[in-house]
Design a protein around this motif. Sequence first.
Motif, mmCIF file in Angstrom:
data_model
loop_
_atom_site.group_PDB
_atom_site.id
_atom_site.type_symbol
_atom_site.label_atom_id
_atom_site.label_comp_id
_atom_site.label_asym_id
_atom_site.label_seq_id
_atom_site.Cartn_x
_atom_site.Cartn_y
_atom_site.Cartn_z
ATOM 1 N N ILE A 54 0.851 -1.181 0.000
ATOM 2 C CA ILE A 54 0.000 0.000 0.000
ATOM 3 C C ILE A 54 0.892 1.238 0.000
ATOM 4 O O ILE A 54 1.812 1.347 0.807
ATOM 5 C CB ILE A 54 -0.935 -0.013 1.221
ATOM 6 N N VAL A 82 -13.180 1.344 1.282
ATOM 7 C CA VAL A 82 -12.366 0.474 0.439
ATOM 8 C C VAL A 82 -12.954 0.529 -0.968
ATOM 9 O O VAL A 82 -14.120 0.226 -1.175
ATOM 10 C CB VAL A 82 -12.351 -0.992 0.955
ATOM 11 N N THR A 85 -9.145 -0.187 -6.173
ATOM 12 C CA THR A 85 -7.690 -0.282 -6.024
ATOM 13 C C THR A 85 -7.172 0.555 -4.861
ATOM 14 O O THR A 85 -5.970 0.587 -4.617
ATOM 15 C CB THR A 85 -6.961 0.188 -7.309
ATOM 16 N N VAL A 109 -3.242 0.222 -3.628
ATOM 17 C CA VAL A 109 -2.522 -1.051 -3.684
ATOM 18 C C VAL A 109 -1.613 -0.978 -4.899
ATOM 19 O O VAL A 109 -2.047 -0.654 -6.009
ATOM 20 C CB VAL A 109 -3.495 -2.247 -3.795
ATOM 21 N N VAL A 120 -7.640 -4.212 -4.725
ATOM 22 C CA VAL A 120 -7.504 -4.589 -3.317
ATOM 23 C C VAL A 120 -7.829 -6.079 -3.218
ATOM 24 O O VAL A 120 -8.908 -6.511 -3.631
ATOM 25 C CB VAL A 120 -8.482 -3.783 -2.427
ATOM 26 N N TRP A 124 -7.685 -8.839 1.974
ATOM 27 C CA TRP A 124 -7.437 -7.529 2.606
ATOM 28 C C TRP A 124 -8.755 -6.804 2.839
ATOM 29 O O TRP A 124 -8.994 -6.243 3.890
ATOM 30 C CB TRP A 124 -6.546 -6.659 1.737
ATOM 31 N N ARG A 125 -9.623 -6.819 1.813
ATOM 32 C CA ARG A 125 -10.924 -6.146 1.906
ATOM 33 C C ARG A 125 -11.713 -6.683 3.109
ATOM 34 O O ARG A 125 -12.259 -5.923 3.887
ATOM 35 C CB ARG A 125 -11.711 -6.346 0.608
#
Length: 131
Positions: A54, A82, A85, A109, A120, A124-125
């Motif tokens: 990131i 979120v 990207t 990202v 993303v 991670w999300r």
Amino acid sequence: MARTTETPIQKRFSDVDPFQHVNNVSQQMYFDVGKVDFYQRVLGDEVLLGDLRIVTVSTATSYLAQVRMHDPVTVTTTCEKVGTTSLTLFQQLLAAGRVCSESRSVMVVFDFPTQRSAPVPAAWRARLLAD
């Protein structure tokens, strides 16, 4: 509501000006310390060491009150949004229990081997949006 982390900050002597205030540049570095702590605790070390990382693309900070030399300092970090990207982090710097500055950062990202932004990852999300 997404997960919020609290990061205690150790001030350095060089952070303080002759008037015993923590300067604004140091406050921005405290926000960076909060981001790294957030990433490690919420996303894991891979976000700092892997091919997908990131990176900051935009930051806006408002300075609301003075931070004094002897004030205990904490940074809170929350993922507000979120996107495809990117993600938006909202941070507050608290000194002696009051909000002294706030920062909002847009992070992207980035795939270092290809040198391009990337979506993303689903894992991670899920971690960013978990309660």
